[in-house]
Scaffold this motif. Structure first.
Motif, PDB file in Angstrom:
ATOM      1  N   SER A   1       6.557   4.301   0.121  1.00 10.43           N
ATOM      2  CA  SER A   1       6.461   5.638  -0.475  1.00 10.43           C
ATOM      3  C   SER A   1       7.579   5.869  -1.483  1.00 10.43           C
ATOM      4  CB  SER A   1       6.540   6.716   0.620  1.00 10.43           C
ATOM      5  OG  SER A   1       7.808   6.698   1.266  1.00 10.43           O
TER       6      SER A   1
ATOM      7  N   LYS B   1      -6.640   3.063  -2.510  1.00  7.97           N
ATOM      8  CA  LYS B   1      -5.674   2.232  -1.781  1.00  7.97           C
ATOM      9  C   LYS B   1      -6.140   1.964  -0.357  1.00  7.97           C
ATOM     10  CE  LYS B   1      -2.193   0.884  -2.957  1.00  7.97           C
ATOM     11  NZ  LYS B   1      -1.845  -0.447  -3.573  1.00  7.97           N
TER      12      LYS B   1
ATOM     13  N   SER C   1       0.843  -1.190   0.000  1.00  8.62           N
ATOM     14  CA  SER C   1       0.000   0.000   0.000  1.00  8.62           C
ATOM     15  C   SER C   1       0.885   1.249   0.000  1.00  8.62           C
ATOM     16  CB  SER C   1      -0.963  -0.006   1.184  1.00  8.62           C
ATOM     17  OG  SER C   1      -1.949   0.995   1.033  1.00  8.62           O
ATOM     18  N   THR C   2       0.349   2.373   0.455  1.00  5.42           N
ATOM     19  CA  THR C   2       1.003   3.650   0.193  1.00  5.42           C
ATOM     20  C   THR C   2       0.802   4.661   1.304  1.00  5.42           C
ATOM     21  OG1 THR C   2       0.961   5.562  -1.324  1.00  5.42           O
ATOM     22  CG2 THR C   2      -1.071   4.346  -1.074  1.00  5.42           C
ATOM     23  N   ASP C   3       1.706   5.642   1.366  1.00  2.00           N
ATOM     24  CA  ASP C   3       1.564   6.763   2.294  1.00  2.00           C
ATOM     25  C   ASP C   3       0.375   7.645   1.933  1.00  2.00           C
ATOM     26  OD1 ASP C   3       3.388   7.421  -0.011  1.00  2.00           O
ATOM     27  OD2 ASP C   3       3.099   9.444   0.782  1.00  2.00           O
TER      28      ASP C   3
ATOM     29  N   GLU D   1      -6.864  -1.671   1.478  1.00  2.00           N
ATOM     30  CA  GLU D   1      -6.433  -2.112   2.809  1.00  2.00           C
ATOM     31  C   GLU D   1      -7.610  -2.678   3.602  1.00  2.00           C
ATOM     32  OE1 GLU D   1      -2.856   1.167   3.565  1.00  2.00           O
ATOM     33  OE2 GLU D   1      -4.426   0.871   5.057  1.00  2.00           O
TER      34      GLU D   1
ATOM     35  N   HIS E   1       4.820  -0.074   8.075  1.00  2.00           N
ATOM     36  CA  HIS E   1       5.388   0.950   7.210  1.00  2.00           C
ATOM     37  C   HIS E   1       6.809   0.582   6.815  1.00  2.00           C
ATOM     38  CE1 HIS E   1       2.500   4.304   8.816  1.00  2.00           C
ATOM     39  NE2 HIS E   1       1.895   3.391   8.069  1.00  2.00           N
TER      40      HIS E   1
ATOM     41  N   THR F   1      -6.394   7.652   9.148  1.00  2.00           N
ATOM     42  CA  THR F   1      -6.158   7.886   7.725  1.00  2.00           C
ATOM     43  C   THR F   1      -7.023   9.048   7.251  1.00  2.00           C
ATOM     44  OG1 THR F   1      -7.795   6.177   7.246  1.00  2.00           O
ATOM     45  CG2 THR F   1      -5.476   5.525   7.218  1.00  2.00           C
TER      46      THR F   1
ATOM     47  N   ARG G   1       2.812  -0.441   3.814  1.00  2.00           N
ATOM     48  CA  ARG G   1       2.739   0.894   3.212  1.00  2.00           C
ATOM     49  C   ARG G   1       4.148   1.401   2.923  1.00  2.00           C
ATOM     50  NH1 ARG G   1      -1.169   2.759   7.977  1.00  2.00           N
ATOM     51  NH2 ARG G   1      -3.223   2.141   7.133  1.00  2.00           N
TER      52      ARG G   1
ATOM     53  N   SER H   1      -0.663  -4.126   9.879  1.00  2.00           N
ATOM     54  CA  SER H   1      -0.260  -3.073   8.952  1.00  2.00           C
ATOM     55  C   SER H   1       1.092  -2.506   9.380  1.00  2.00           C
ATOM     56  CB  SER H   1      -1.304  -1.958   8.926  1.00  2.00           C
ATOM     57  OG  SER H   1      -2.547  -2.461   8.483  1.00  2.00           O
TER      58      SER H   1
END
Length: 301
Positions: free
Chosen positions: A164, A144, A115-117, A148, A226, A134, A162, A224
């Motif tokens: 970036s 996105k 996933s993504t920032d 999730e 990062h 979020t 997540r 989840s």
């Protein structure tokens, strides 16, 4: 019915202990997964077979695989286009990952989903924790985030990773754009008030394999996480380092985001706290400057 498109271990020549089903064959991360598979065996699916606008077909690959784990590296990543193409972005980034997650849960297969920032609103200057609220700013981020939520709702073993500012020697990305423009021009204006962690796709691939292996051994690590490169930097300073390492004399002038309007609003704060990834999986943030050197070496080769 068995689907056959298996990439054998090309490094060790030995039988692998684990096999991964990978979606997103031609993307930056998936290409690095194929390059860096080591002892893993891979079943790799691209859009020619696993079209993410047909969730039932993608789920069928999961239902039929003999893989031990599923890695979803496929995504709709056209951030600006998503503003007028949100239904397609939603299908590719949310509906189909949800179907894949449900199929994986039924089979008891761990899923690593990238996933993504952009799921955050980019406010403040503090790095975002995985559990922070979020608030996506645009259609891409919304799609996105929905992906999730669909992965979590499936109820299977999973890691949502997540990341970036993904860069590599493959496809289109900031490094390759700067190298092209830096060779053509003496001066570029680059946004300096958006801060984040550039992340080499090679490092993401290594992290995916490590996380997948650990999820197979310990499903309680689901959650989840990062993963972004260090240190955090502005786009302008990232460009300066690209030019320095590439030996290009292009000057960089800082500008605010307001001077470079885009259809989709970008988060100004893309800093992410990656400490739980290191604590749970033993994976530290990669130094993007070293990753950049490897990318430039690949491009020269």
């Amino acid at each position: 019915m068995r689907f056959e498109n298996v990439v054998q271990d090309h490094k060790s020549g030995q039988e692998a202990s684990l096999k991964a089903l990978i979606f997103g064959k031609n993307g930056q991360v998936a290409q690095e997964l194929q390059r860096r598979c080591g002892a893993w065996r891979l079943e790799v699916r691209g859009s020619d077979e696993a079209n993410f606008e047909t969730p039932e077909i993608c789920a069928a690959f999961v239902a039929a695989t003999d893989a031990d784990v599923v890695i979803n590296a496929a995504a709709y990543t056209a951030v600006d286009r998503a503003e007028t193409d949100e239904a397609r972005a939603e299908m590719v980034n949310a509906t189909t990952p949800g179907a894949i997650a449900q199929a994986a849960a039924l089979r008891g297969l761990p899923l690593v989903h990238i996933s993504t920032d952009y799921v955050f609103d980019g406010s403040g200057q503090t790095p975002f924790l995985p559990q922070d609220p979020t608030g996506p700013l645009g259609a891409y981020g919304r799609s996105k985030l929905a992906g999730e939520e669909a992965v979590r709702a499936a109820g299977g073993v999973h890691a949502i990773l997540r990341t970036s500012w993904v860069v590599s020697s493959h496809g289109a990305n900031f490094v390759k754009t700067m190298l092209r423009l830096g060779a053509e021009r003496d001066r570029l204006t680059i946004v300096a008030d958006q801060i984040g962690g550039p992340t080499p796709a090679a490092a993401i691939a290594d992290a995916c394999f490590s996380i997948a292996e650990q999820l197979c051994a310990d499903p309680a690590k689901s959650g989840s996480y990062h993963f972004s490169g260090a240190p955090d930097v502005s786009w302008a300073d990232f460009a300066r380092e690209i030019f320095a390492q590439a030996g290009l004399g292009c000057e960089v002038a800082d500008i605010p985001s307001s001077a470079y309007p885009t259809p989709a609003k970008r988060p100004q704060n893309s800093r992410m706290d990656c400490s739980s990834t290191q604590t749970v999986f033993g994976i530290a943030r990669p130094d993007w400057r070293q990753g950049l050197r490897a990318i430039l070496h690949d491009l020269k080769a």
